[in-house]
Design a protein around this motif. Sequence first.
Motif, PDB file in Angstrom:
ATOM      1  N   LEU A 133      21.547  55.515  -9.450  1.00 55.65           N
ATOM      2  CA  LEU A 133      20.518  54.599  -8.977  1.00 55.65           C
ATOM      3  C   LEU A 133      21.071  53.791  -7.809  1.00 55.65           C
ATOM      4  O   LEU A 133      21.986  52.979  -8.000  1.00 55.65           O
ATOM      5  CB  LEU A 133      20.074  53.628 -10.074  1.00 55.65           C
TER       6      LEU A 133
ATOM      7  N   GLU B 100      17.524  44.502  -7.127  1.00 57.06           N
ATOM      8  CA  GLU B 100      16.562  45.107  -8.049  1.00 57.06           C
ATOM      9  C   GLU B 100      16.800  44.627  -9.481  1.00 57.06           C
ATOM     10  O   GLU B 100      16.638  45.380 -10.436  1.00 57.06           O
ATOM     11  CB  GLU B 100      16.647  46.632  -7.983  1.00 57.06           C
TER      12      GLU B 100
ATOM     13  N   LYS C 272      19.929  53.422   2.511  1.00 62.53           N
ATOM     14  CA  LYS C 272      19.888  54.091   1.219  1.00 62.53           C
ATOM     15  C   LYS C 272      20.731  55.360   1.182  1.00 62.53           C
ATOM     16  O   LYS C 272      21.440  55.633   0.211  1.00 62.53           O
ATOM     17  CB  LYS C 272      18.424  54.419   0.876  1.00 62.53           C
TER      18      LYS C 272
ATOM     19  N   ASP D  14      15.224  56.052  -7.957  1.00 61.86           N
ATOM     20  CA  ASP D  14      15.077  54.736  -7.345  1.00 61.86           C
ATOM     21  C   ASP D  14      15.154  53.647  -8.404  1.00 61.86           C
ATOM     22  O   ASP D  14      14.731  53.845  -9.557  1.00 61.86           O
ATOM     23  CB  ASP D  14      13.753  54.637  -6.594  1.00 61.86           C
TER      24      ASP D  14
ATOM     25  N   ASP E 100      13.661  50.643  -8.311  1.00 64.47           N
ATOM     26  CA  ASP E 100      12.560  49.671  -8.285  1.00 64.47           C
ATOM     27  C   ASP E 100      11.330  50.151  -9.037  1.00 64.47           C
ATOM     28  O   ASP E 100      10.238  49.598  -8.866  1.00 64.47           O
ATOM     29  CB  ASP E 100      12.184  49.342  -6.840  1.00 64.47           C
TER      30      ASP E 100
ATOM     31  N   GLY F 143      11.763  59.532  -4.200  1.00 64.52           N
ATOM     32  CA  GLY F 143      13.115  59.062  -4.445  1.00 64.52           C
ATOM     33  C   GLY F 143      13.749  59.633  -5.689  1.00 64.52           C
ATOM     34  O   GLY F 143      14.902  59.321  -6.004  1.00 64.52           O
ATOM     35  N   GLU F 144      13.025  60.473  -6.416  1.00 64.88           N
ATOM     36  CA  GLU F 144      13.538  61.091  -7.640  1.00 64.88           C
ATOM     37  C   GLU F 144      13.779  62.576  -7.376  1.00 64.88           C
ATOM     38  O   GLU F 144      12.836  63.340  -7.163  1.00 64.88           O
ATOM     39  CB  GLU F 144      12.551  60.901  -8.793  1.00 64.88           C
TER      40      GLU F 144
ATOM     41  N   TYR G  51      16.380  55.712   5.737  1.00 69.04           N
ATOM     42  CA  TYR G  51      15.302  56.202   4.893  1.00 69.04           C
ATOM     43  C   TYR G  51      14.883  57.635   5.209  1.00 69.04           C
ATOM     44  O   TYR G  51      14.004  58.169   4.556  1.00 69.04           O
ATOM     45  CB  TYR G  51      14.088  55.279   5.004  1.00 69.04           C
TER      46      TYR G  51
ATOM     47  N   GLU H 215      15.771  61.657   2.512  1.00 70.15           N
ATOM     48  CA  GLU H 215      15.044  62.654   1.709  1.00 70.15           C
ATOM     49  C   GLU H 215      14.561  63.823   2.567  1.00 70.15           C
ATOM     50  O   GLU H 215      14.689  64.990   2.179  1.00 70.15           O
ATOM     51  CB  GLU H 215      13.867  62.007   0.980  1.00 70.15           C
TER      52      GLU H 215
ATOM     53  N   HIS I 299       5.818  51.308  -8.090  1.00 71.80           N
ATOM     54  CA  HIS I 299       6.876  50.449  -7.564  1.00 71.80           C
ATOM     55  C   HIS I 299       6.241  49.470  -6.590  1.00 71.80           C
ATOM     56  O   HIS I 299       5.074  49.611  -6.207  1.00 71.80           O
ATOM     57  CB  HIS I 299       7.974  51.267  -6.880  1.00 71.80           C
TER      58      HIS I 299
END
Length: 308
Positions: free
Chosen positions: A37, A42, A102, A122, A124, A192-193, A210, A213, A239
Amino acid sequence: MLPEVHGWLLRRTSSAGDWNPRELAAAKGGTTISVVLPARDERETVGEIVGVIRRDLGDLVDEVVVIDSRSRDDTAKVAARAGATVYAQDEILPQLKPLDGKGEALWKSLAVTTGDVVAFVDADIRKFRSCLVFGLLGPMLTDPAVAYVKGCYDRPLDGAPNAGGRVTELVARPLLNLHWPQLAGFVQPLAGEYAGRRTALERVPFVTGYGVELGLLVDLLELAGLDALAQVDLGSREHAPQCIEALGCMACHIMLAAWARLKRQGKIQAFDEPIPCLDQFCRSEYGHDVRTKDVGIGERPPMMTIAA
């Protein structure tokens, strides 16, 4: 949609409901699994997420790691109290100049985790459910040909069931359809997963912002081919939404990541580098004030090239 993508959708798309965590724990054999994570400020959600993973997936997941990205609150303490192993982002590989974003946290996690499979989640997410993790693991633990799995889901926003994902629909999806049509079947390319085999993740670069991904999707397609990629429908995900100014910066990161790959793959001939600045306007009592933001991104090389 290309015929091969249509066939891939039917063959490589599953649902979290297709997988049972107990059966996956029995099927994983000697394969070890790390959940990572990346977290910055957060504290409100990270503890619950770590706790759910520890409680529900203790037989499946071998380690839960939180990479604290310079939090100003007590995110690190909350995560550790919930059962995660916590690392400060800038203390990993300290011989390297620290970078922002990130993607930097995700890349550095490869240096401190031990799992053969690494799942990224993620920090959040509200109302977190363990299927957001075990759903990602199902395709890889049951098919050795799958190297990378992307989550997809509905994204509720302001009462609408699927009104989130504005940067996906306005920036990422058009870019992929235009330049990498083999990736057009991914429902949430910026999700984000996702999870990957370490042997694949350590062989590709990571964009530090960002755009990480999109960069991973494009680079893993080039590395392993479409059939080594899969996606799993994880239901829905909630989120805190970003403001429109923040989304503009995210869009720039994604466009810069795409530009770099278009150039690297010889799809464009570019003699001048793009200027990584974004001018945005804010209404004031005197008219419109200009705010210029640096939206430049860095890129880390494949982890396998970094000396131990």
